[in-house]
Write a protein that holds these residues in place. Structure first.
Motif, PDB file in Angstrom:
ATOM      1  N   ILE A   9      -3.597   3.667   1.782  1.00 45.32           N
ATOM      2  CA  ILE A   9      -4.306   3.487   0.516  1.00 45.32           C
ATOM      3  C   ILE A   9      -3.791   2.218  -0.156  1.00 45.32           C
ATOM      4  O   ILE A   9      -2.654   2.195  -0.640  1.00 45.32           O
ATOM      5  CB  ILE A   9      -4.079   4.693  -0.416  1.00 45.32           C
ATOM      6  N   VAL A  53      -8.699   8.163  -5.479  1.00 44.04           N
ATOM      7  CA  VAL A  53      -8.927   6.906  -4.772  1.00 44.04           C
ATOM      8  C   VAL A  53     -10.396   6.517  -4.941  1.00 44.04           C
ATOM      9  O   VAL A  53     -11.287   7.381  -4.855  1.00 44.04           O
ATOM     10  CB  VAL A  53      -8.577   7.060  -3.273  1.00 44.04           C
ATOM     11  N   SER A 108      -6.885   0.394  -4.815  1.00 43.66           N
ATOM     12  CA  SER A 108      -7.879   1.451  -4.696  1.00 43.66           C
ATOM     13  C   SER A 108      -7.513   2.719  -5.465  1.00 43.66           C
ATOM     14  O   SER A 108      -8.333   3.619  -5.594  1.00 43.66           O
ATOM     15  CB  SER A 108      -8.095   1.815  -3.226  1.00 43.66           C
ATOM     16  N   ARG A 118       0.823  -1.213   0.000  1.00 37.27           N
ATOM     17  CA  ARG A 118       0.000   0.000   0.000  1.00 37.27           C
ATOM     18  C   ARG A 118       0.856   1.262   0.000  1.00 37.27           C
ATOM     19  O   ARG A 118       2.068   1.210   0.179  1.00 37.27           O
ATOM     20  CB  ARG A 118      -0.902   0.006   1.230  1.00 37.27           C
TER      21      ARG A 118
END
Length: 124
Positions: free
Chosen positions: A69, A95, A73, A50
């Motif tokens: 995040i 996002v 995504s 991430r």
């Protein structure tokens, strides 16, 4: 990381192992820090799973907000470089589930290309 670069808002690559130790309690088992960039006091941390945005708040920077995040995504991202009269460069990250992008401003193009390349490598 150059102190002057960080103060001026230029992204400066930081030591991934140092950030790995700093974020150890937040990382999932087996998750590793691949790259990290400091912008003023904030961090953009690219891990194996991430993107973590660290927003250091307050006078001392002791209070922090961590925004995690997952790469899956991230729908799209863009980069705006500096111009003759506009001296700020900017990266925007859209996002899934949010209408407004996450925006990070840099004072010049010095390392924004490295941040964009890292974003491309991990998010695509």
């Amino acid at each position: 990381m150059g102190l002057l670069d960080a103060i001026l808002g230029n992204a400066a690559e930081t030591d991934a192992q140092e950030i790995q130790l700093e974020l150890q309690q937040l990382l999932a088992p087996g998750e590793t820090v691949r790259a990290a960039y400091a912008v003023i006091r904030d961090l953009l941390v690219f891990t194996s799973k991430r993107l973590i945005l660290v927003d250091k708040q307050g006078v001392t920077g002791k209070k922090r907000e961590y925004l995690s995040i997952p790469y899956r995504s991230i729908e799209r991202f863009s980069m705006e470089t500096t111009g003759h009269f506009d001296l700020d460069a900017e990266i925007k990250i859209w996002v899934r589930g949010q209408t407004e992008p996450i925006s990070k401003t840099f004072r010049n193009d010095k390392n924004i290309l490295d941040v964009y390349r890292a974003l491309s490598e991990f998010a695509l």
